[in-house]
Design a protein around this motif. Structure first.
Motif, short mmCIF file in Angstrom:
data_model
loop_
_atom_site.label_atom_id
_atom_site.label_comp_id
_atom_site.label_asym_id
_atom_site.label_seq_id
_atom_site.Cartn_x
_atom_site.Cartn_y
_atom_site.Cartn_z
N ILE A 381 0.83 -1.21 0.00
CA ILE A 381 0.00 0.00 0.00
C ILE A 381 0.86 1.26 0.00
N GLU A 382 2.06 1.20 0.62
CA GLU A 382 2.93 2.37 0.64
C GLU A 382 3.48 2.68 -0.76
N HIS A 383 3.70 1.62 -1.58
CA HIS A 383 4.18 1.85 -2.94
C HIS A 383 3.07 2.44 -3.81
N TYR A 384 1.85 1.94 -3.63
CA TYR A 384 0.72 2.51 -4.36
C TYR A 384 0.50 3.97 -3.94
N GLY A 385 0.71 4.25 -2.66
CA GLY A 385 0.57 5.63 -2.19
C GLY A 385 1.56 6.55 -2.86
N CYS A 386 2.82 6.08 -2.99
CA CYS A 386 3.84 6.88 -3.68
C CYS A 386 3.49 7.07 -5.15
N LEU A 387 2.96 6.01 -5.78
CA LEU A 387 2.60 6.10 -7.20
C LEU A 387 1.45 7.08 -7.42
N VAL A 388 0.45 7.03 -6.55
CA VAL A 388 -0.68 7.98 -6.65
C VAL A 388 -0.19 9.41 -6.45
N ASP A 389 0.71 9.60 -5.51
CA ASP A 389 1.29 10.92 -5.27
C ASP A 389 2.06 11.40 -6.50
N LEU A 390 2.83 10.49 -7.11
CA LEU A 390 3.60 10.82 -8.31
C LEU A 390 2.69 11.24 -9.45
N LYS A 410 -7.31 -2.52 -0.08
CA LYS A 410 -8.19 -1.36 0.04
C LYS A 410 -7.37 -0.10 0.30
N PRO A 411 -7.55 0.95 -0.53
CA PRO A 411 -6.80 2.19 -0.30
C PRO A 411 -7.17 2.84 1.02
N ASP A 412 -6.17 3.41 1.69
CA ASP A 412 -6.42 4.04 2.98
C ASP A 412 -6.64 5.54 2.82
N SER A 413 -6.85 6.22 3.93
CA SER A 413 -7.15 7.65 3.89
C SER A 413 -5.98 8.47 3.35
N ALA A 414 -4.74 7.99 3.57
CA ALA A 414 -3.57 8.72 3.09
C ALA A 414 -3.56 8.78 1.56
N ILE A 415 -3.96 7.70 0.92
CA ILE A 415 -3.97 7.67 -0.55
C ILE A 415 -5.06 8.58 -1.10
N TRP A 416 -6.27 8.49 -0.55
CA TRP A 416 -7.36 9.35 -1.01
C TRP A 416 -7.06 10.82 -0.67
N GLY A 417 -6.42 11.05 0.47
CA GLY A 417 -6.05 12.41 0.85
C GLY A 417 -5.01 13.00 -0.10
N SER A 418 -4.07 12.17 -0.54
CA SER A 418 -3.07 12.61 -1.51
C SER A 418 -3.72 12.99 -2.83
N LEU A 419 -4.70 12.18 -3.26
CA LEU A 419 -5.41 12.49 -4.50
C LEU A 419 -6.21 13.78 -4.36
N LEU A 420 -6.86 13.96 -3.22
CA LEU A 420 -7.64 15.18 -2.99
C LEU A 420 -6.74 16.41 -3.03
N SER A 421 -5.56 16.31 -2.43
CA SER A 421 -4.62 17.42 -2.44
C SER A 421 -4.17 17.75 -3.86
N SER A 422 -3.92 16.71 -4.65
CA SER A 422 -3.52 16.94 -6.05
C SER A 422 -4.64 17.58 -6.84
N CYS A 423 -5.87 17.24 -6.47
CA CYS A 423 -7.02 17.84 -7.18
C CYS A 423 -7.07 19.36 -6.98
N ARG A 424 -6.65 19.82 -5.80
CA ARG A 424 -6.63 21.27 -5.59
C ARG A 424 -5.54 21.91 -6.45
N THR A 425 -4.37 21.25 -6.49
CA THR A 425 -3.26 21.79 -7.28
C THR A 425 -3.65 21.93 -8.74
N HIS A 426 -4.37 20.93 -9.25
CA HIS A 426 -4.71 20.92 -10.69
C HIS A 426 -6.18 21.28 -10.95
N ARG A 427 -6.87 21.78 -9.91
CA ARG A 427 -8.22 22.34 -10.02
C ARG A 427 -9.20 21.38 -10.69
N ASN A 428 -9.22 20.13 -10.15
CA ASN A 428 -10.10 19.10 -10.70
C ASN A 428 -11.17 18.77 -9.65
N LEU A 429 -12.34 19.39 -9.83
CA LEU A 429 -13.41 19.23 -8.84
C LEU A 429 -14.07 17.85 -8.93
#
Length: 531
Positions: A381-390, A410-429
């Motif tokens: 899960i930590e590798h998938y988290g890094c990949l999602v962040d990348l 099952k993805p954890d809150s850290a992975i979904w949180g990383s995606l949510l943060s990236s959504c703000r950076t790239h303005r994807n609602l």
């Protein structure tokens, strides 16, 4: 020598071989001696075979010891105990127990030298049911007063997680030594029951370095880093010098609290007493330096190491990656491969982190695929988290979402949180709302997620969405987790929370901050705006 009619008796021949066996230190020499013993028809001598099995135990020739033992038709008590001990030393626990069964089937009874190793074997295979049977045998043969056997039983119950049994054993012991106390303390530490461990520790009359180190390790593993440092300092105050295990146990606490000064002192201490020869100490120091922001010191230590294991390389790669030195981390990975050191899961976490920080998306995807293809490592899960962040950092949000949906775990809150943060950076609602739906399920009380989504609405000018988020936060009476910072002063770590005025000098601190702020404002006013 016993002489009869000019010929050595069997006893005399046995005595003749004893000094020869004492000087035996190799398999080759042992086989020569064994050949002579067979030649003199002494292969059935339990006395000589016991001595040969003892040698096999010392030089690690357990299979040869097994062969010697099986050739004796009628082993005595000493030979049985010797082979049982040898099997235990080599962690051949099942073989040890089988020899005990063979012993019980004959006319030889076990004694106080038999049970400690047989019981240890039960702990080695985590078979508490069999251990209880041996406990019964101990009572049957009247050996329950033996302190050595009692400690073996206590240790067995601890290893099998039967702490209630271990405590009962402890309470019934007529004499408790440091081994008894340490076994119980270490058992609670291993199960992360640090309060129970600390209660025993405080009650223990004569604490050893093992006792102190167990408590330090327990606090570190359970995230009570301040307590770990406190115990480490108390250990020194009572006059006990830390050993290398103590240093390895306390350094993660220094790393997590940013206690760089204490970490530097430990480095000096380790160098003074020769502990830097141990790879594990150097690895722990490197991790401490990297997490405390002193990656150059970690790099210097890495280059000074005479021997490096996979942890050494992985720690340095991760340290460089987390300090934005991604290309150096990747270069070090290729040097690691040239050194024929096989990477592990931690190595790839550092690599993927480096690629994420440098925006090297294609390289990151290549390394992620090579984990399974080239190194037979299943991504966690930590590798998938890094990949999602990348993927998120480089704007590939749709692919990041696809990766999350295809994860075998099952993805954890850290992975979904990383995606949510990236959504703000790239303005994807659109994807932000999807991520938020999952975060609502995983972390319904985390105010930060709602605030982040509200900020995404605000960035896109959707003020009705901002209003809905704020109303929702108020309706749930949510409070934002206060910010936290740590500072080390005179080897003591001080923690500050946003809005917390409970510190003794809180008022003075705020006054100094206001003065500094005012001073900075005046300096800015003096700067020529045309420059």
């Amino acid at each position: 020598m016993d002489v009869k009619f000019g010929v050595l008796t069997a006893k005399g021949l046995e005595d003749m071989f004893i000094p020869i066996l004492r000087n035996c230190k190799s398999t080759h020499y042992l086989k020569k001696i064994h050949a002579q013993i067979v030649k003199f028809s002494l292969s059935q001598s339990s006395y000589l075979v016991t001595k040969m099995v003892e040698i096999c135990d010392k030089i690690g020739e357990i299979d040869y010891a097994n062969m010697l033992f099986k050739q004796v038709d009628d082993p005595n008590n000493y030979l049985y105990n010797c082979i049982i001990r040898a099997y235990t030393h080599k962690q051949r626990y099942i073989s040890c127990i089988n020899v005990y069964k063979q012993m019980m089937e004959g006319t030889i009874n076990p004694d106080e030298y038999t049970f400690p190793f047989v019981i240890r074997s039960c702990g080695g295979i985590l078979c508490v049911d069999l251990g209880e049977q041996f406990h019964g045998h101990v009572c049957k043969f009247g050996l329950n007063c033996s302190n050595v056997i009692a400690n073996s039983l206590l240790d067995m119950y601890v290893k099998c997680d039967r702490m209630s049994y271990a405590h009962k054993m402890f309470d019934e012991m007529s004499e408790r030594d440091v081994i008894s106390w340490n076994s119980l303390i270490c058992g609670h530490v291993r199960l992360r029951q640090v309060r129970k461990a600390r209660a025993l520790f405080d009650e223990m009359p004569n604490k050893t370095i093992v006792s102190w180190t167990a408590m330090i390790s327990g606090y570190t593993k359970t995230g009570l880093y301040g307590d770990a440092l406190d115990v480490f300092r108390r250990m020194q105050m009572v006059g006990l010098k830390p050993d290398w295990i103590s240093l390895v146990s306390v350094l993660p606490a220094c790393a997590q609290l940013g206690a760089l000064e204490l970490g530097k002192w430990i480095h000096f201490y380790a160098e003074k007493y020769g502990y830097l020869r141990r790879t594990s100490v150097c690895n722990a120091l490197m991790e401490m330096y990297a997490k405390c922001g002193s990656v150059n010191e970690a790099w210097q230590l890495f280059n000074q190491m005479s021997e490096r294991d996979v942890i050494s390389w992985s720690t340095m790669i991760g340290g460089l990656a987390n300090h934005g030195r991604a290309h150096e981390a990747l270069k070090l990975f290729h040097e690691m491969k040239r050194s024929d050191v096989e990477p592990n899961e931690i190595t790839f976490v550092g690599l993927l982190c480096a690629c994420a920080h440098a925006g090297l998306c294609d390289d990151g995807l290549k390394y992620f695929d090579s984990m399974k293809i080239d190194h037979n490592i299943d991504p966690g899960i930590e590798h998938y988290g890094c990949l999602v962040d990348l993927l998120g950092r480089t704007g590939r949000l749709e692919r990041a979402l696809a990766v999350i949906k295809s994860m075998p775990v099952k993805p954890d809150s850290a992975i979904w949180g990383s995606l949510l943060s990236s959504c703000r950076t790239h303005r994807n609602l659109e994807i932000a709302v999807i991520a938020m739906e999952h975060l609502l399920e995983l972390e319904p009380e985390d105010t930060g997620n709602y605030i982040l989504l509200a900020n995404i609405y605000a960035d896109l000018g959707k003020w009705d969405g901002v209003s809905r988020m704020r109303k929702f936060i108020r309706s749930k009476s949510m409070k934002k987790t206060p910010g936290c910072s740590l500072i080390e002063i005179n080897s003591l770590v001080q923690e500050f929370l946003s809005g917390d005025n409970s510190k003794p000098f809180s008022k003075d601190i705020h006054e100094v901050l206001e003065l500094l702020s005012l001073h900075q404002s005046k300096e800015n006013d003096l700067v020529d705006p045309t420059l």
